[in-house]
Motif scaffolding. Structure first.
Motif, PDB file in Angstrom:
ATOM      1  N   ILE A  93       0.839  -1.191   0.000  1.00  0.00           N
ATOM      2  CA  ILE A  93       0.000   0.000   0.000  1.00  0.00           C
ATOM      3  C   ILE A  93       0.878   1.246   0.000  1.00  0.00           C
ATOM      4  CG2 ILE A  93      -2.015  -1.069   1.047  1.00  0.00           C
ATOM      5  CD1 ILE A  93      -1.165   0.069   3.716  1.00  0.00           C
ATOM      6  N   THR A  94       0.377   2.303  -0.614  1.00  0.00           N
ATOM      7  CA  THR A  94       1.120   3.553  -0.721  1.00  0.00           C
ATOM      8  C   THR A  94       0.361   4.654   0.009  1.00  0.00           C
ATOM      9  OG1 THR A  94      -0.010   4.139  -2.772  1.00  0.00           O
ATOM     10  CG2 THR A  94       2.042   2.880  -2.971  1.00  0.00           C
ATOM     11  N   ASP A  95       1.003   5.817   0.107  1.00  0.00           N
ATOM     12  CA  ASP A  95       0.356   6.966   0.740  1.00  0.00           C
ATOM     13  C   ASP A  95      -0.863   7.418  -0.056  1.00  0.00           C
ATOM     14  OD1 ASP A  95       2.217   6.976   2.776  1.00  0.00           O
ATOM     15  OD2 ASP A  95       3.557   8.388   1.747  1.00  0.00           O
ATOM     16  N   ASP A  96      -0.839   7.257  -1.365  1.00  0.00           N
ATOM     17  CA  ASP A  96      -1.994   7.623  -2.194  1.00  0.00           C
ATOM     18  C   ASP A  96      -3.206   6.762  -1.848  1.00  0.00           C
ATOM     19  OD1 ASP A  96      -0.370   9.447  -3.467  1.00  0.00           O
ATOM     20  OD2 ASP A  96       0.143   8.077  -5.111  1.00  0.00           O
ATOM     21  N   ASP A  97      -2.971   5.468  -1.583  1.00  0.00           N
ATOM     22  CA  ASP A  97      -4.069   4.582  -1.187  1.00  0.00           C
ATOM     23  C   ASP A  97      -4.683   5.036   0.131  1.00  0.00           C
ATOM     24  OD1 ASP A  97      -3.576   2.956  -3.414  1.00  0.00           O
ATOM     25  OD2 ASP A  97      -2.085   1.790  -2.303  1.00  0.00           O
ATOM     26  N   LEU A  98      -3.835   5.461   1.063  1.00  0.00           N
ATOM     27  CA  LEU A  98      -4.329   5.919   2.359  1.00  0.00           C
ATOM     28  C   LEU A  98      -5.141   7.201   2.225  1.00  0.00           C
ATOM     29  CD1 LEU A  98      -1.163   5.243   4.529  1.00  0.00           C
ATOM     30  CD2 LEU A  98      -3.278   3.927   4.484  1.00  0.00           C
ATOM     31  N   VAL A  99      -4.697   8.100   1.352  1.00  0.00           N
ATOM     32  CA  VAL A  99      -5.433   9.350   1.136  1.00  0.00           C
ATOM     33  C   VAL A  99      -6.805   9.062   0.539  1.00  0.00           C
ATOM     34  CG1 VAL A  99      -5.439  11.485  -0.217  1.00  0.00           C
ATOM     35  CG2 VAL A  99      -3.367  10.779   0.976  1.00  0.00           C
ATOM     36  N   GLN A 100      -6.890   8.108  -0.385  1.00  0.00           N
ATOM     37  CA  GLN A 100      -8.181   7.742  -0.973  1.00  0.00           C
ATOM     38  C   GLN A 100      -9.121   7.175   0.081  1.00  0.00           C
ATOM     39  OE1 GLN A 100      -7.299   5.035  -4.139  1.00  0.00           O
ATOM     40  NE2 GLN A 100      -6.751   6.653  -5.579  1.00  0.00           N
ATOM     41  N   LEU A 101      -8.572   6.485   1.074  1.00  0.00           N
ATOM     42  CA  LEU A 101      -9.391   5.931   2.148  1.00  0.00           C
ATOM     43  C   LEU A 101      -9.777   6.974   3.189  1.00  0.00           C
ATOM     44  CD1 LEU A 101      -7.433   2.621   2.707  1.00  0.00           C
ATOM     45  CD2 LEU A 101      -9.733   2.835   1.796  1.00  0.00           C
ATOM     46  N   GLY A 102      -9.108   8.123   3.182  1.00  0.00           N
ATOM     47  CA  GLY A 102      -9.417   9.183   4.135  1.00  0.00           C
ATOM     48  C   GLY A 102      -8.510   9.181   5.346  1.00  0.00           C
ATOM     49  N   PHE A 103      -7.361   8.566   5.257  1.00  0.00           N
ATOM     50  CA  PHE A 103      -6.402   8.540   6.360  1.00  0.00           C
ATOM     51  C   PHE A 103      -5.148   9.284   5.940  1.00  0.00           C
ATOM     52  CE2 PHE A 103      -8.884   4.630   6.923  1.00  0.00           C
ATOM     53  CZ  PHE A 103      -9.345   4.833   8.217  1.00  0.00           C
TER      54      PHE A 103
END
Length: 167
Positions: A93-103
């Motif tokens: 997982i990347t930081d972009d994935d976390l941003v899409q999830l709202g974290f």
């Protein structure tokens, strides 16, 4: 009759459980297989974090001869997400994935899951389980007995150290 002050016991219930499947897929009855599939524990040495609900402990006690569990700890949750969390295609997982999830960070995601605010099933691009390897230097206790009998199955107070050796 004298009136006594009975203090209600405050039982602090866990907010989430770290669950690891320790038994393989052979000779598992269908009712246990169904429960394990509901918990997303399809294969041996898969781990997940399950929010504590009314039925969670009942499910875990029913399959205690196939899994180990412990109250989820923030440190081990962060470690699991940093090293073993994967999305489809088995990619990290990347930081972009976390941003899409709202974290904002993995720390925020880990604390949300540990506190039971979010479940592993709801963070969709990330798989709802962690694939672990067998522990380095082997098991120190029996893999066929419950924790109270000198094994690793069931509610295991030493599961965090065991999971660290499996990462």
């Amino acid at each position: 009759m004298p009136q006594t002050d009975i203090q209600p016991r405050l039982i602090e219930m866990a907010k989430a459980y770290l669950v690891v499947r320790m038994h393989g897929q052979i000779n598992v009855p269908h009712w246990a297989t169904n429960t394990l599939e509901l918990l997303k524990l399809d294969k041996k040495f898969r781990a997940t974090i399950v929010p504590a609900k009314d039925n969670t402990l009942g499910m875990l006690n029913r399959i205690k001869h196939y899994v180990s569990w412990q109250e989820a700890d923030l440190n081990i949750t962060k470690e699991l997400f940093n090293k073993k969390a994967r999305k489809s295609g088995y990619k990290k997982i990347t930081d972009d994935d976390l941003v899409q999830l709202g974290f904002k960070s993995i720390d925020e995601l880990a604390s949300s899951i540990t506190e039971g605010k979010t479940s592993m099933n709801r963070i969709k691009p990330i798989k709802p389980w962690f694939a672990l390897s067998p522990p380095k230097k082997g098991f120190k206790r029996s893999t066929r007995k419950t924790y109270g009998e000198g094994g690793i199955l069931g509610q295991n107070k030493e599961l965090a150290e065991l999971v660290r050796s499996m990462i």
